[in-house]
Design an enzyme around this catalytic site. Structure first.
Site, PDB file in Angstrom:
ATOM      1  N   ILE A  21       0.832  -1.213   0.000  1.00  0.00           N
ATOM      2  CA  ILE A  21       0.000   0.000   0.000  1.00  0.00           C
ATOM      3  C   ILE A  21       0.866   1.263   0.000  1.00  0.00           C
ATOM      4  CG2 ILE A  21      -1.625   1.283   1.454  1.00  0.00           C
ATOM      5  CD1 ILE A  21      -2.630  -1.682   2.275  1.00  0.00           C
ATOM      6  N   SER A 141      -6.534  -0.005  10.923  1.00  0.00           N
ATOM      7  CA  SER A 141      -7.016  -1.274  10.385  1.00  0.00           C
ATOM      8  C   SER A 141      -8.374  -1.600  10.993  1.00  0.00           C
ATOM      9  CB  SER A 141      -6.026  -2.385  10.752  1.00  0.00           C
ATOM     10  OG  SER A 141      -6.566  -3.650  10.437  1.00  0.00           O
ATOM     11  N   TYR A 166      -1.268  -7.800  16.648  1.00  0.00           N
ATOM     12  CA  TYR A 166      -1.307  -6.848  15.532  1.00  0.00           C
ATOM     13  C   TYR A 166      -2.452  -5.858  15.755  1.00  0.00           C
ATOM     14  CZ  TYR A 166      -2.474  -5.083  10.873  1.00  0.00           C
ATOM     15  OH  TYR A 166      -2.786  -4.262   9.808  1.00  0.00           O
ATOM     16  N   LYS A 170      -2.318  -1.744  16.123  1.00  0.00           N
ATOM     17  CA  LYS A 170      -3.059  -0.811  15.263  1.00  0.00           C
ATOM     18  C   LYS A 170      -3.989   0.066  16.100  1.00  0.00           C
ATOM     19  CE  LYS A 170      -1.225  -1.148  11.596  1.00  0.00           C
ATOM     20  NZ  LYS A 170      -0.864  -0.091  10.651  1.00  0.00           N
TER      21      LYS A 170
END
Ligand SMILES: NC(=O)c1ccc[n+]([C@@H]2O[C@H](COP(=O)([O-])OP(=O)(O)OC[C@H]3O[C@@H](n4cnc5c(N)ncnc54)[C@H](OP(=O)(O)O)[C@@H]3O)[C@@H](O)[C@H]2O)c1
Length: 297
Positions: A21, A141, A166, A170
């Site tokens: 990205i 996210s 994770y 985020k």
């Protein structure tokens, strides 16, 4: 890609710019005339990304900013080497999976250390070069919805799955971004979040130096296009949040499709937790303590 402003005269720093990205953000920003600084830890991968962008945008104004977000020394070196005005910072670099024992060079948990603490330390040290009306985009996210962050355990051994950690990293980055929005409220600067939906390599157009996907896999993956998207499309909400005139500090942008997995950029909602001033303040204090870096703000 939605119509965006002409970006000539504006300088954007993108972390993790050599792949995925981040790479697509660079291509789009360069095509709009922005000067783009690619914050990357590998000189070789950065050079490959620059060469690839130039095949699409021959006159792209690009420069590489050596930056390893898993090293506080590298972050400090990068910040002191950046001596030009920066209008936008896109905090995109991210580690999406790791083992419990994986650490940054400073011994911090790899995902929390890179995704949140590294960006915290970077932004704190960029204060002098950020434009008076600078905008920071933190790449969040959908996973933040199941990441409950404990500011007192930011780099402690974690429990549960890698995906859960994770998600915490985020959520921490997003809570910090919204705290930055509150702390900058009297300034001309803005802090926003954006997420790319569910963005996968098999739906991403091929580019030299990027992940290679076999034609057969591409064909099979094309049937998922109604639900998920390529990383080129995943970059849209982030570039929109970074550049569009209808974005205001504290916003969160993502795709408008089913479950926010794919689609056009739109404002989306967060959990209440990541907007909590209590959590934001606690994370800020913990991040200062762990990194030894303080904001002038
Ligand atoms: N893909 C999705 O569906 C999705 C969904 C939600 C959120 N996101 C977020 O979007 C961002 C980009 O994801 P992606 O799918 O494009 O990931 P990706 O293809 O794995 O790219 C990650 C980028 O981050 C860089 N990076 C990792 N650790 C770094 C470090 N220590 N210092 C500097 N750069 C580092 C990588 O550089 P190297 O090449 O050197 O490793 C690479 O350029 C991440 O923050 C991710 O959490 C992605």
């Amino acid at each position: 890609m939605p119509t965006l402003l002409d970006l000539r005269g504006r300088t954007v720093l993108v972390t993790g710019a050599n792949a995925g990205i981040g790479y697509w953000c660079v291509e789009e920003l360069a095509a709009r005339g922005a000067r783009v600084l690619l914050g990357c830890r590998s000189a070789e991968r950065a050079a490959s990304a620059v060469a690839s962008v130039r095949t699409q945008v021959p006159d792209a104004d690009l420069a590489v900013a050596p930056l390893d977000l898993g090293s506080l020394q590298s972050i400090a070196d990068a910040a002191s080497a950046l001596d030009e005005r920066i209008d936008v910072v896109i905090c995109n670099a991210g580690v999406k999976a790791a083992t419990r024992s994986a650490r940054t060079l400073d011994g911090l948990d790899l995902m929390m250390g890179t995704n949140f603490l590294g960006h915290f330390a970077l932004l704190a040290q960029l204060d002098q070069v950020l434009a008076a009306e600078a905008r920071v985009v933190s790449v969040g996210s959908l996973a933040h919805r199941f990441g409950a962050v404990d500011a007192e355990r930011l780099s402690a051994p974690w429990r549960g799955s890698s995906l859960r950690q994770y998600a915490r990293s985020k959520a921490a980055l997003m809570a910090f971004a919204f705290e930055l929005d509150r702390r900058w409220s009297e300034s001309g600067r803005s802090s926003v979040c954006a997420h790319p939906g569910y963005a996968v390599d098999p739906l991403t157009p091929p580019r030299s130096g990027q992940v290679r996907v076999a034609p057969g896999i591409r064909r099979m993956a094309s049937i998922t296009r109604a639900w998920v998207q390529g990383k080129d499309d995943g970059a849209f909400p982030i570039v929109h949040a970074a550049t569009a005139a209808d974005v205001v500090s504290g916003d969160y942008w993502g795709p408008d499709g089913w479950l926010e997995f794919q689609g056009r950029p739109t404002r989306v909602t967060t959990t209440d937790a990541v907007r909590s001033p209590l959590l934001g303040g606690a994370l800020w204090a913990a991040a200062e303590e762990i990194t030894g870096v303080r904001f002038a703000t």
